[in-house]
Scaffold this motif. Structure first.
Motif, PDB file in Angstrom:
ATOM      1  N   VAL A 188       0.248  -8.758  12.555  1.00 55.48           N
ATOM      2  CA  VAL A 188      -0.565  -7.637  12.059  1.00 55.48           C
ATOM      3  C   VAL A 188      -1.556  -7.189  13.134  1.00 55.48           C
ATOM      4  O   VAL A 188      -1.741  -5.984  13.372  1.00 55.48           O
ATOM      5  CB  VAL A 188      -1.298  -8.031  10.765  1.00 55.48           C
ATOM      6  CG1 VAL A 188      -2.288  -6.946  10.346  1.00 55.48           C
ATOM      7  CG2 VAL A 188      -0.299  -8.292   9.636  1.00 55.48           C
TER       8      VAL A 188
ATOM      9  N   ASP B  85      -3.994   1.168  15.204  1.00 55.50           N
ATOM     10  CA  ASP B  85      -4.165   1.255  13.757  1.00 55.50           C
ATOM     11  C   ASP B  85      -5.335   0.355  13.366  1.00 55.50           C
ATOM     12  O   ASP B  85      -5.194  -0.871  13.255  1.00 55.50           O
ATOM     13  CB  ASP B  85      -2.869   0.803  13.075  1.00 55.50           C
ATOM     14  CG  ASP B  85      -2.895   0.981  11.571  1.00 55.50           C
ATOM     15  OD1 ASP B  85      -3.975   0.853  10.968  1.00 55.50           O
ATOM     16  OD2 ASP B  85      -1.816   1.219  10.992  1.00 55.50           O
TER      17      ASP B  85
ATOM     18  N   ASN C 266       2.463  -8.298   5.776  1.00 58.41           N
ATOM     19  CA  ASN C 266       1.485  -7.991   4.752  1.00 58.41           C
ATOM     20  C   ASN C 266       1.832  -8.673   3.429  1.00 58.41           C
ATOM     21  O   ASN C 266       0.953  -9.209   2.732  1.00 58.41           O
ATOM     22  CB  ASN C 266       1.405  -6.483   4.560  1.00 58.41           C
ATOM     23  CG  ASN C 266       0.360  -6.086   3.543  1.00 58.41           C
ATOM     24  OD1 ASN C 266      -0.826  -6.404   3.685  1.00 58.41           O
ATOM     25  ND2 ASN C 266       0.790  -5.400   2.489  1.00 58.41           N
TER      26      ASN C 266
ATOM     27  N   LYS D 187      -5.017  -2.122  10.246  1.00 52.61           N
ATOM     28  CA  LYS D 187      -4.250  -3.353  10.472  1.00 52.61           C
ATOM     29  C   LYS D 187      -5.045  -4.324  11.329  1.00 52.61           C
ATOM     30  O   LYS D 187      -5.060  -5.547  11.067  1.00 52.61           O
ATOM     31  CB  LYS D 187      -2.902  -3.023  11.119  1.00 52.61           C
ATOM     32  CG  LYS D 187      -1.923  -2.311  10.200  1.00 52.61           C
ATOM     33  CD  LYS D 187      -0.593  -2.053  10.882  1.00 52.61           C
ATOM     34  CE  LYS D 187       0.430  -1.434   9.921  1.00 52.61           C
ATOM     35  NZ  LYS D 187       0.008  -0.146   9.374  1.00 52.61           N
TER      36      LYS D 187
ATOM     37  N   GLY E 229      -1.454  -3.661  15.066  1.00 49.23           N
ATOM     38  CA  GLY E 229      -2.658  -2.830  15.013  1.00 49.23           C
ATOM     39  C   GLY E 229      -3.080  -2.343  16.383  1.00 49.23           C
ATOM     40  O   GLY E 229      -3.464  -1.181  16.555  1.00 49.23           O
TER      41      GLY E 229
ATOM     42  N   TYR F 113       5.759  -5.156   9.739  1.00 49.32           N
ATOM     43  CA  TYR F 113       4.483  -5.186   9.022  1.00 49.32           C
ATOM     44  C   TYR F 113       4.623  -5.395   7.513  1.00 49.32           C
ATOM     45  O   TYR F 113       3.845  -6.174   6.935  1.00 49.32           O
ATOM     46  CB  TYR F 113       3.656  -3.927   9.306  1.00 49.32           C
ATOM     47  CG  TYR F 113       2.393  -3.917   8.481  1.00 49.32           C
ATOM     48  CD1 TYR F 113       1.325  -4.758   8.798  1.00 49.32           C
ATOM     49  CD2 TYR F 113       2.292  -3.120   7.333  1.00 49.32           C
ATOM     50  CE1 TYR F 113       0.172  -4.791   8.019  1.00 49.32           C
ATOM     51  CE2 TYR F 113       1.151  -3.142   6.548  1.00 49.32           C
ATOM     52  CZ  TYR F 113       0.100  -3.983   6.889  1.00 49.32           C
ATOM     53  OH  TYR F 113      -1.019  -4.034   6.105  1.00 49.32           O
TER      54      TYR F 113
ATOM     55  N   ALA G 167       6.025  -1.077  12.538  1.00 52.67           N
ATOM     56  CA  ALA G 167       5.302  -0.731  11.317  1.00 52.67           C
ATOM     57  C   ALA G 167       6.212  -0.723  10.093  1.00 52.67           C
ATOM     58  O   ALA G 167       5.776  -1.079   8.988  1.00 52.67           O
ATOM     59  CB  ALA G 167       4.638   0.636  11.479  1.00 52.67           C
TER      60      ALA G 167
ATOM     61  N   GLN H 297      -7.599  -5.909   9.154  1.00 52.47           N
ATOM     62  CA  GLN H 297      -6.976  -6.821   8.202  1.00 52.47           C
ATOM     63  C   GLN H 297      -6.786  -8.202   8.826  1.00 52.47           C
ATOM     64  O   GLN H 297      -7.086  -9.223   8.195  1.00 52.47           O
ATOM     65  CB  GLN H 297      -5.625  -6.269   7.744  1.00 52.47           C
ATOM     66  CG  GLN H 297      -4.877  -7.189   6.778  1.00 52.47           C
ATOM     67  CD  GLN H 297      -3.481  -6.667   6.432  1.00 52.47           C
ATOM     68  OE1 GLN H 297      -3.033  -5.633   6.965  1.00 52.47           O
ATOM     69  NE2 GLN H 297      -2.790  -7.356   5.534  1.00 52.47           N
TER      70      GLN H 297
END
Length: 412
Positions: free
Chosen positions: A222, A231, A196, A234, A226, A192, A188, A237
Motif C-alpha cells: 500500500v 496517492d 486493502n 494510500k 501510494g 491494492y 492499483a 493508510q
C-alpha cells in the motif's frame, strides 16, 4: 578491532524532516525529535523515493566507478546474478496463483527480481541494455496481469510482489521506454484491492491469527503504490497502520515486549520469535522496507515509539548470531474462533538464517543516526555482507522475499 566495533557513540535520533530541510540539522544530532502522531502524506512526493533515493544511487554510481569497496563488492554480486542480465525474457501471464492448485507465482517473483536488478544496473552503471530489459519486463506484466489468486497465500503474493514491483517501477520512472501509467493502473487495480482487503478484514479470521509478516508485506505494498501513484490516501493508510493498526504488523503488536540486556542494550521481542527465525528475519526486511520507503518521503518510522523497531532488530540479530535473549510467553487467538495458542520459548528453527535485510538497518541506525547497533552490526558484517539479492539465496520463494543488494545501495 573489527569493523562493527568501530562505531561512534550514541547521539540520539534525528527527525527525518529536519534532515531534509537543512544540513545544519547535523549540528543538533544530540536531540531526539518526537515523531508525528497523525499520518500525513508529503505535500509533494519525492522521486526516486522508495527503497532508494537519488543520493543512494549517486553514491553507488560514484563509488563503483572508482572501484571502492564495499560498493564494488556489492556491485560484483549484482552483475554476477543471472537475473541482472539484459537478456532476461519476461514470463508475464494474466493470472498468478499462490496457494492451492496450479501455483505459478515463481514466474512473477523471478521476473520482479530481474526487473529490479536490471534497473539497478542501469541506474548505477548506466547501461542502456539493462534499462530496456527492465522496462520490457515491467511493461509486459503491467499490460498482462489481471488476477492474483489462490488460497489465503494470495494475500502474501499481493503484499510481497506488490511492493517489490512498485520499487522496480520507481527506479524506471523516468525512462522513456517504461509505461508508468500502465504500471500505476495495474498496481492499483490488481494488487491494492487485495492489500486493502487483508488489512481491513484479515481473510475473515481472528485479528491475531495471521503473523506480523502478512500485515507488513501488505502495508509495504500500500505504501509503495501510494508513492508510485502519488496517492496520498494510500500513503496515509500504510503509515497509520504501522502506528496503530489492529493486526500483528503494527509496531506495538509486532514488538510486544521490551527488555534491556546485561550490557545495557535495549531489545524488543519480535512477534514471530517463538515461531521460527526464518520468518522472524523476514520481518526485519519487511518492516525495514516500510521504514526506508517512509524515510525517503520524510517520515521517520525507524525511530517511531522510541525506536521500537531498532530494539526488535537488535533482539533478532543478537539471537541469530548465537547469543541468548529473554522471552516472554506469547499468547494469541487463532482461526475464526480465536482459539488460544501459546509459545513459551524462542524458537531455534532456522537460527542464523542469512537474508539480505541487514545492510539497510545497520547503515541507517549506525551511519545515518550514529547509534551503537552492536548486534545488528555483528549480524551484517559477520554473517551477511556483502549482500546479494533474488537468486543468491536459493530457488524457493523465501530467497526472493527481499530485493537485496544493500551493501551496494546503503553502505556509507
Amino acid at each position: 578491532m573489527s569493523r562493527r566495533e568501530q562505531q561512534p557513540p550514541e547521539t540520539g535520533g534525528l527527525n527525518r524532516r529536519d534532515v531534509l530541510k537543512s544540513a545544519a540539522a547535523l549540528a543538533v544530532a544530540a536531540s531526539v525529535a518526537a515523531p508525528r502522531v497523525a499520518a500525513a502524506a508529503p505535500s509533494a512526493f519525492t522521486h526516486p523515493g522508495m527503497l532508494h533515493n537519488a543520493g543512494d544511487i549517486n553514491r553507488a554510481r560514484v563509488r563503483v566507478a572508482a572501484g571502492t569497496d564495499p560498493w564494488l563488492s556489492g556491485w560484483n554480486r549484482l552483475t554476477a546474478n543471472s537475473h541482472s542480465q539484459s537478456t532476461w525474457t519476461d514470463r508475464a501471464t494474466a493470472t498468478i496463483i499462490r496457494g492451492g492448485d496450479g501455483q505459478n507465482y515463481s514466474l512473477l517473483y523471478g521476473d520482479i527480481a530481474a526487473a529490479y536488478q536490471n534497473a539497478l544496473r542501469w541506474q548505477v552503471g548506466g547501461t542502456e541494455a539493462n534499462a530496456a530489459c527492465a522496462a520490457d519486463i515491467l511493461n509486459a506484466w503491467s499490460t498482462t496481469l489481471t488476477t492474483v489468486t489462490g488460497n489465503a497465500d494470495r494475500f502474501l503474493a499481493a503484499g510481497l510482489y506488490g511492493w517489490q514491483f512498485a520499487n522496480a517501477c520507481e527506479l524506471m520512472r523516468d525512462y522513456d521506454g517504461f509505461d508508468l501509467a500502465a504500471a500505476q493502473e495495474m498496481l492499483a487495480d490488481v494488487f491494492y484491492p487485495l492489500n486493502n482487503s487483508f488489512l481491513t478484514n484479515h481473510n475473515d479470521a481472528c485479528i491475531t491469527n495471521y503473523w506480523a509478516n502478512w500485515d507488513l508485506c501488505n502495508m509495504a505494498s500500500v505504501l509503495a503504490i501510494g508513492i508510485l501513484n502519488e496517492d496520498s490516501a494510500k500513503y496515509d493508510q500504510a503509515v497509520a497502520y504501522f502506528k496503530s493498526g489492529a493486526g500483528n504488523g503494527s509496531i506495538e503488536h509486532a514488538v510486544p515486549y521490551l527488555y534491556t540486556d546485561s550490557d545495557g542494550y535495549a531489545l524488543g521481542q519480535w512477534q514471530e520469535s517463538g515461531r521460527d527465525q526464518g520468518h522472524t528475519v523476514l520481518g526485519m526486511g519487511q518492516m525495514g522496507a516500510v521504514c526506508e520507503m517512509a524515510w525517503n518521503q520524510g517520515d521517520d518510522l525507524y525511530s517511531y515509539d522510541d525506536r521500537r523497531f531498532m530494539k526488535a532488530a537488535q533482539y533478532v540479530a543478537k539471537y541469530n548470531i548465537g547469543d541468548d535473549v529473554p522471552f516472554t510467553t506469547y499468547t494469541w487467538g487463532t482461526g475464526q474462533s480465536c482459539a488460544q495458542s501459546s509459545q513459551t520459548v524462542v524458537s531455534d528453527s532456522s537460527r542464523g538464517q542469512v537474508r539480505p535485510v541487514w545492510a539497510m538497518l545497520h547503515f541507517h541506525y549506525n551511519r545515518r543516526l550514529y547509534l551503537d547497533d552492536k548486534y545488528i552490526s555483528a549480524m551484517y558484517y559477520d554473517l551477511v555482507a556483502p549482500e546479494g539479492g533474488g537468486g543468491d539465496y536459493g530457488s524457493d520463494s523465501g530467497g526472493y522475499d527481499q530485493l537485496g543488494f544493500g551493501t551496494l545501495m546503503y553502505a556509507k
